[in-house]
Design an enzyme around this catalytic site. Structure first.
Site, PDB file in Angstrom:
ATOM      1  N   TYR A  17      -4.157   5.012  -9.778  1.00 58.70           N
ATOM      2  CA  TYR A  17      -5.329   4.202  -9.405  1.00 58.70           C
ATOM      3  C   TYR A  17      -6.496   4.501 -10.336  1.00 58.70           C
ATOM      4  O   TYR A  17      -7.290   3.620 -10.688  1.00 58.70           O
ATOM      5  CB  TYR A  17      -5.712   4.442  -7.935  1.00 58.70           C
ATOM      6  CG  TYR A  17      -4.816   3.648  -7.019  1.00 58.70           C
ATOM      7  CD1 TYR A  17      -5.137   2.345  -6.661  1.00 58.70           C
ATOM      8  CD2 TYR A  17      -3.611   4.184  -6.572  1.00 58.70           C
ATOM      9  CE1 TYR A  17      -4.284   1.596  -5.864  1.00 58.70           C
ATOM     10  CE2 TYR A  17      -2.748   3.445  -5.786  1.00 58.70           C
ATOM     11  CZ  TYR A  17      -3.093   2.141  -5.433  1.00 58.70           C
ATOM     12  OH  TYR A  17      -2.249   1.400  -4.665  1.00 58.70           O
ATOM     13  N   CYS A  34       0.817  -1.225   0.000  1.00 50.72           N
ATOM     14  CA  CYS A  34       0.000   0.000   0.000  1.00 50.72           C
ATOM     15  C   CYS A  34       0.850   1.275   0.000  1.00 50.72           C
ATOM     16  O   CYS A  34       1.627   1.517   0.927  1.00 50.72           O
ATOM     17  CB  CYS A  34      -0.901  -0.033   1.233  1.00 50.72           C
ATOM     18  SG  CYS A  34      -1.758   1.509   1.531  1.00 50.72           S
TER      19      CYS A  34
END
Ligand SMILES: N[C@@H](CCC(=O)N[C@@H](CS)C(=O)NCC(=O)O)C(=O)O
Length: 381
Positions: A211, A80
């Site tokens: 993203y 992450c």
């Protein structure tokens, strides 16, 4: 003639009554609709097919408390990038003796909501939960939102404190245990305007831009996002031709926020997310800056590239349903070699703080890569 093995041989079975065109269209439609449903679960979407990042933020303050100096604990995951910012702040500011953290594994099958879980080698030291959802539930009974990391908890009061990385790193910058002097300032007063402007820009176009590429469900949404990523990479390359670090002559919050995206770019965002046809290793100034960041004490320990690469390809099922994991590029292959880590600071020093240059509001020695918080001047009476 050799018959091919496998396949349903639908064309043969339907005896030519159903045309190949109809079969292809039906299969495409069915697969695409199933894919869209999965994508909406993975990543909330606008009507136009753009990824819309949800916000489920706990936004409490994190500050040094002399009565309970060790009260915070942070849950993070290696893949992450938002967690990576937090780890970079902890390590660069030397706070790991005060604030512990636990690495989770990325396993959407084991986890009961979201993807974060614990196993025998990654145990939860706070409540011995088996996944992150249990932590959210234990500290906030009835919690229904997404169970995102990073997550900061108060382990004594059993309270969820903060799960928004941009706030966590800003708070960590003012977390100043008395022993930590001089303390690195990642938000030095004279660079704040530039840092804020660049943070917003790079969040939208790069950090979240990749993203928006990976999770787009229409061509138009993807095109919008890919244009942004390209523009941001080009702006970063030209900034770093003139400045040693992104917001100025010293390391700042902006470097900490951009590094996680750049470090994952060639291995995951450029390939799995199709974020750009550019590669970081082909941008000479961005590559040199990445090596210079890697030379900072504590930074290499914050990231395992091969594990992150595998995790993206393994966990984001709708983007890689075959589960085939391509060979990961190594750090050396993306340009972070021992030699370039040694050479980068020397080559880039001319862009840094030179003799006689001062940064108002900070203590910064000539040649230094960090600004330090100004120490109060002790006046003897
Ligand atoms: N608010 C966040 C975003 C964090 C985030 O999206 N984390 C992802 C991992 S990269 C996550 O935990 N996702 C789990 C989910 O959405 O269920 C931040 O701290 O910047």
């Amino acid at each position: 003639m050799e018959q091919s093995k496998g396949g349903l041989r639908l064309l043969e079975w339907t005896g030519g009554i159903v045309s190949q065109g109809t079969l292809v269209k039906t299969a495409r439609f069915g697969w695409r609709e199933a894919w869209r449903i999965m994508m909406k679960e993975l990543a909330p979407q606008s009507d136009e097919g753009d990824f819309v990042r949800p916000s489920y933020a706990y936004t409490n303050t994190i500050e040094f408390d002399p009565i309970q100096p060790y009260k915070y604990h942070i849950y993070v995951g290696n893949a992450c990038p938002w967690c990576h910012r937090v780890l970079l702040s902890l390590h660069i500011r030397n706070l790991t003796d005060y604030i512990g953290y636990t690495e989770m594994i990325d396993d959407p099958v084991k986890a009961s909501r979201g993807g974060w879980a614990f196993d025998d080698t990654h145990r939860d030291p706070v409540i011995n939960a088996n996944d992150l959802r249990k932590v959210y539930d234990a500290f906030e009974p009835g919690y229904r939102g997404r169970c995102t990391a990073p997550l900061v908890v108060d382990k004594y009061r059993k309270k969820l404190i903060n799960n928004e990385s941009s706030q966590i790193i800003r708070f960590l910058n003012s977390f100043d245990p008395p022993q930590q002097t001089p303390s690195v300032d990642l938000y030095p007063p004279s660079l704040r305007g530039t840092i804020d402007e660049l943070n917003d820009y790079f969040y939208e176009k790069l950090n979240n831009g990749v993203y928006r590429c990976g999770f787009a469900t229409t061509q138009q949404a993807y095109d919008r996002a890919a244009r942004d990523v390209d523009e941001a990479l080009m702006r970063l390359e030209s900034i770093l031709a003139e400045r040693r670090f992104i917001a100025g002559p010293v390391v700042s919050e902006t470097d900490v926020r951009v590094l996680p995206t750049i470090a994952r770019f060639d291995a995951a965002y450029g390939t799995l997310f199709r974020a750009s046809n550019k590669r970081v290793r082909d941008l000479p100034n961005v590559s040199a800056w990445l090596c210079e960041m890697w030379a900072l004490p504590g930074v290499p320990e914050t990231f395992d590239l091969a594990a992150a690469h595998d995790s993206y390809y393994r966990s984001l099922f709708p983007l890689n349903p075959s589960a085939i994991i391509p060979t990961s590029p190594t750090l050396q292959e993306i340009g972070v070699t021992d030699e370039s880590i040694r050479a980068a600071p020397i080559a880039r020093a001319r862009l840094g703080v030179l003799q006689g240059m001062s940064m108002e509001g900070s203590d910064v020695a000539p040649g230094d890569v960090f600004a330090y918080k100004k120490q109060p001047v002790l006046v003897e009476v």
